[in-house]
Scaffold this active site. Sequence first.
Site, mmCIF file in Angstrom:
data_model
loop_
_atom_site.group_PDB
_atom_site.id
_atom_site.type_symbol
_atom_site.label_atom_id
_atom_site.label_comp_id
_atom_site.label_asym_id
_atom_site.label_seq_id
_atom_site.Cartn_x
_atom_site.Cartn_y
_atom_site.Cartn_z
ATOM 1 N N TYR A 98 -8.497 -0.423 -6.659
ATOM 2 C CA TYR A 98 -7.693 0.793 -6.710
ATOM 3 C C TYR A 98 -7.662 1.330 -8.154
ATOM 4 O O TYR A 98 -7.420 0.573 -9.093
ATOM 5 C CB TYR A 98 -6.274 0.489 -6.199
ATOM 6 C CG TYR A 98 -5.328 1.635 -6.410
ATOM 7 C CD1 TYR A 98 -5.606 2.897 -5.887
ATOM 8 C CD2 TYR A 98 -4.163 1.477 -7.150
ATOM 9 C CE1 TYR A 98 -4.748 3.963 -6.109
ATOM 10 C CE2 TYR A 98 -3.301 2.546 -7.370
ATOM 11 C CZ TYR A 98 -3.607 3.784 -6.847
ATOM 12 O OH TYR A 98 -2.759 4.840 -7.071
ATOM 13 N N ASP A 170 -4.738 -8.814 -3.873
ATOM 14 C CA ASP A 170 -4.132 -7.570 -3.369
ATOM 15 C C ASP A 170 -4.512 -7.471 -1.890
ATOM 16 O O ASP A 170 -5.675 -7.226 -1.554
ATOM 17 C CB ASP A 170 -4.664 -6.385 -4.189
ATOM 18 C CG ASP A 170 -4.053 -5.048 -3.772
ATOM 19 O OD1 ASP A 170 -3.578 -4.941 -2.624
ATOM 20 O OD2 ASP A 170 -4.074 -4.112 -4.586
ATOM 21 N N LYS A 195 1.942 1.233 1.913
ATOM 22 C CA LYS A 195 0.856 1.461 2.863
ATOM 23 C C LYS A 195 1.219 0.877 4.236
ATOM 24 O O LYS A 195 2.169 1.301 4.853
ATOM 25 C CB LYS A 195 -0.447 0.888 2.277
ATOM 26 C CG LYS A 195 -0.701 1.324 0.827
ATOM 27 C CD LYS A 195 -0.935 2.796 0.723
ATOM 28 C CE LYS A 195 -1.017 3.426 -0.651
ATOM 29 N NZ LYS A 195 -0.845 2.757 -1.866
HETATM 30 C C1 LIG Z 1 -5.183 -1.434 -2.827
HETATM 31 C C2 LIG Z 1 -4.038 -0.828 -3.581
HETATM 32 N N1 LIG Z 1 -3.361 -1.592 -4.451
HETATM 33 C C3 LIG Z 1 -2.315 -1.097 -5.157
HETATM 34 C C4 LIG Z 1 -1.926 0.232 -5.017
HETATM 35 C C5 LIG Z 1 -0.765 0.753 -5.834
HETATM 36 O O1 LIG Z 1 0.371 0.834 -5.042
HETATM 37 P P1 LIG Z 1 1.540 1.948 -5.235
HETATM 38 O O2 LIG Z 1 0.910 3.289 -5.031
HETATM 39 O O3 LIG Z 1 2.534 1.560 -4.192
HETATM 40 O O4 LIG Z 1 2.046 1.778 -6.627
HETATM 41 C C6 LIG Z 1 -2.612 1.051 -4.128
HETATM 42 C C7 LIG Z 1 -2.203 2.462 -3.965
HETATM 43 O O5 LIG Z 1 -2.923 3.252 -3.390
HETATM 44 C C8 LIG Z 1 -3.693 0.506 -3.388
HETATM 45 O O6 LIG Z 1 -4.403 1.251 -2.511
#
Ligand SMILES: Cc1ncc(COP(=O)(O)O)c(C=O)c1O
Length: 379
Positions: A98, A170, A195
Amino acid sequence: MKFNTKTIHGGQKHDPAYGAVMPPIYQTSTYAQTTPGGHKGFEYSRTHNPTRKALEDSFASIENGKFGLAFGSGLAAIDAVIKLLKPGDEVVSTNDLYGGTYRLFTKIFEDFGIKFHFIGMENADKVEDYVNENTKLIWVETPTNPMMNIIDIKAIAAISKKHNILLAVDNTFATPYLQRPLDLGADIVMHSATKYLGGHSDVVMGALIVKDSTLAERLYFIQNASGAVCGPQDSFLVLRGIKTLHIRMQRHCENGEAIAKYLKNHPKIEKVYWPGFEDHPNHEIAKAQMDGFGGMISFVTKGSDYDSAIKIVENLKFFTLAESLGGVESLAGHPASMTHASIPKEEREKTGVVDSLIRLSVGIEDINDLIADLEQAIG
Ligand SMILES: Cc1ncc(COP(=O)(O)O)c(C=O)c1O
């Protein structure tokens, strides 16, 4: 307790005050004390809150962990993990991840003296080449965002154990419905609960789950000391979301498979990235470590460029053009200009995030409507 029961009952108790089946939204910053320190386990809501606690216990249960921690966003949860480290420490991270995670690592934590090595981890053996005496953490995202690469968690866990390094995964794309990294040897599971866990595109939140009590203590200390916590209302919403995670994920997987196959057979499509295909490079690992392949799909159309990809995402009707993923509604995104815009072009193109790439988060609508929508948009 089986997974489909844990989503509803895992770590949950009826509220002791009136027997409320759902935990009340304890919208309070502080708690009355009878004498200094004389309280019922809660003294200030940055440190603890009963609604957040119910959610944190649910996180721990569904990931087969012992301790759950909720944060104000996924990035706040990642931030807490990196704060376990000190200047001079090194991290080996997957290179396809990400964009906001990449930005946090390179634009914030590199300035604090932490070194990150971004590498392709599809071949787990490569990871060991980047491990030295300063390596303290391996950061894995699998399936990766947006290229849907699959990383062998068990194989990387063997390397992390051998060198006494923490392994964090993650698990946002897979969710514990499909993949449970702690069972595969990871030390920390992280989620953007924004998500699939929340599941309704109405909350921004992050989660960490661990088994080890010493590690949990350190993370609870950081959670309280840095203070990036979520509020009780958001905790309630995500807890409610988790109660239907299993049935939502079942439909995300069914719809995802139907759309991946539809796109693969479409004459105008060049390439579809989805780990359920037998010709996906790590399909066998996906089959072994996941219980299904999920609803995230990326694709490129034949001969397309930046403008034609933008035209397709603009023409979609049921797939809303938006950042984020994992909600009940289908979303489409253009990673190069949206979620991954913070990664320099030459870096993102190395991992396949080209200007013509489109990413879909397949929702739980009727599959015929979703396919008809793609048909009219792709032409
Ligand atoms: C795989 C992944 N990890 C972390 C994040 C970050 O999360 P947040 O947007 O809740 O801060 C995202 C956000 O799109 C993501 O898709």
